[in-house]
Design an enzyme around this catalytic site. Structure first.
Site, PDB file in Angstrom:
ATOM      1  N   ASP A 159       0.776  -1.240   0.000  1.00 26.05           N
ATOM      2  CA  ASP A 159       0.000   0.000   0.000  1.00 26.05           C
ATOM      3  C   ASP A 159       0.808   1.291   0.000  1.00 26.05           C
ATOM      4  O   ASP A 159       0.575   2.188  -0.789  1.00 26.05           O
ATOM      5  CB  ASP A 159      -0.911   0.035   1.237  1.00 26.05           C
ATOM      6  N   GLU A 387       3.137  -9.738  11.591  1.00 26.16           N
ATOM      7  CA  GLU A 387       2.724  -9.340  10.234  1.00 26.16           C
ATOM      8  C   GLU A 387       3.959  -9.017   9.376  1.00 26.16           C
ATOM      9  O   GLU A 387       4.049  -9.410   8.229  1.00 26.16           O
ATOM     10  CB  GLU A 387       1.796  -8.116  10.342  1.00 26.16           C
TER      11      GLU A 387
HETATM   12  C1  DGY Z   1      -5.081  -2.419   4.757  1.00 25.38           C
HETATM   13  O1  DGY Z   1      -6.221  -2.050   5.031  1.00 25.38           O
HETATM   14  O2  DGY Z   1      -4.084  -2.047   5.365  1.00 25.38           O
HETATM   15  C2  DGY Z   1      -4.875  -3.413   3.687  1.00 25.38           C
HETATM   16  O3  DGY Z   1      -3.555  -3.476   3.331  1.00 25.38           O
HETATM   17  C3  DGY Z   1      -5.744  -3.142   2.510  1.00 25.38           C
HETATM   18  O4  DGY Z   1      -5.784  -4.316   1.757  1.00 25.38           O
END
Ligand code: DGY
Length: 418
Positions: A159, A387
């Protein structure tokens, strides 16, 4: 509890009835590429459950073939933006964008592990994969250039990668939707994308929703349009895996169409190599330029089967390792934009490592493949099933008891991808 038992227990605890949430609360739904990796983890001890993971993901598939990034099987207030903001009419509700298409790779993997007993499950799934790959072409590469466009950073799965910074500048920060982030209530904001990035992420969702999720319109009007090297490498790999499935389940015409796409993609993906930076880069499809930021996605063409640069890329990884940087940082640690603990701006992600290690091994770079796998195992062994991980101090960050980290640890524990 042994390490294998601990990893299996995470998948079991995150099981919500045939689908696995990435982790409790932070991500309370089914995510597309998470589930593909998680199915590969499940098949190491429960093949039936691995197939269910894939089938439940496909409950979210649209008629036009899109396999969405999120399937909202059950309501939850723990995540923003939820189904009301996406405004998609599909049942079950979904988001309106894709994610890196690991699915065909996962189906082939699960089938090979399960053997003859899995053939009927795979046969039923196969046409859905064909439809999905046609969606990638029709919706994201209608001129058949061989490079698929990405219209939202969430589609890349990476992201807030610095690779998107310049292209995101074109996206206004104004939103119609009120931003009520939940992630920063669960996780230290220092580890998550910044507020201004969320404004742009949500602006794009507003814009796309207003087209009625019309694929052609979205492609025409999006102010963010990149050929992500990661997505395109994963898609090429998936096309090869789809072709292998087509040998068993498909028609001659399907095999010919897939082979043709593979041939074109091999050429254009190789064209994302940049001599000056010695790395594969994403292309900004509005500006036309290669984006001069080295990220972990730039190693994925090796996973796609392009082996000619593998030696050079392996040498970069070994150089980082010699400096005691845990492999593989998501952003080049020497880049000004590198932030070792902020989500995709530096941290190590186990799933990306698994793909890179597998590609390196297939390319004959056994020693570096083993280094990447060993680093991944060490990070999880020392910091837990986080994560993501800080490549400098090796701390575990983001969500805990994370499904895809557990899945990859199960695979690496068995020597898969080494
Ligand atoms: C988040 O909401 O952080 C996710 O990466 C979106 O898929």
């Amino acid at each position: 509890m042994s390490r294998i038992e601990a990893a299996r227990a995470i998948l079991a605890a995150n099981d919500r009835g045939g689908y696995t949430v990435p982790t409790d609360r932070l991500y309370p739904f089914q995510w597309n590429w998470d589930s593909a990796f998680v199915a590969m983890g499940w098949v190491t001890f429960d093949a039936e459950r691995a197939w269910r993971e894939i089938e439940r993901l496909l409950e979210g598939q649209w008629q036009d073939g899109l396999v969405p990034q999120i399937v909202f099987h059950a309501p939850s207030d723990d995540y923003f933006p939820g189904p009301d903001i996406w405004g998609v009419t599909h049942k079950p509700p979904t988001s309106g964008i894709p994610q890196p298409p690991v699915l065909a790779t996962a189906v082939r993997f699960v089938l090979e592990r399960h053997g003859a007993a899995g053939v009927e499950r795979a046969r039923a799934i196969y046409p859905r994969l064909v439809l999905n790959h046609l969606w990638w072409q029709r919706a994201r590469d209608p001129e058949a250039t061989g490079l698929a466009a990405t219209l939202h950073p969430w589609e890349t799965g990476m992201d807030n990668s610095p690779a998107w910074d310049a292209a995101l500048e074109r996206v206004p920060t104004k939103t119609r939707t009120e931003i009520r982030r939940r992630d920063t209530g669960h996780i230290d904001p220092a580890f998550r994308p910044r507020g201004i990035e969320y404004q742009r992420f949500v602006h794009l969702v507003d814009l796309f929703r207003e087209t009625g999720w019309n694929a052609r319109r979205m492609l025409d009007i999006s102010p963010f349009k990149v050929a992500d090297v990661g997505t395109n490498a994963i898609l090429l790999r998936a096309e090869r895996d789809l072709l292998a499935l087509a040998e068993q389940f498909g028609s001659t015409a399907e095999r010919a169409a897939i082979s043709e796409r593979i041939a074109r993609k091999e050429i254009v993906l190789a064209g994302l190599w940049d001599d000056a930076l010695g790395h594969y880069l994403s292309r900004d499809l509005i500006g036309g330029n290669l984006i001069p930021v080295r990220t972990s996605a730039g190693f994925l063409p090796i996973f796609a089967g392009l082996h000619e640069r593998a030696r050079e890329l392996a040498a970069r990884l070994e150089g980082w390792r010699a400096r005691n940087i845990a492999l593989v940082p998501s952003t080049d640690p020497d880049a000004a934009s590198f932030e070792p603990q902020r989500y995709w701006r530096g941290p190590v992600w186990a799933v990306v490592n698994w793909m890179i290690a597998r590609g390196l091994r297939e390319a004959g770079e056994e020693a570096t493949a083993a280094s990447v796998s060993a680093d991944t195992r060490r990070l999880v062994g020392e910091a837990g099933f986080s994560e993501y991980f800080n490549p400098m101090d090796r701390a575990g960050i983001g969500g805990e008891t994370f499904s895809w980290t557990a899945a990859i640890d199960l695979l690496l524990g068995e020597g898969e991808g080494r």
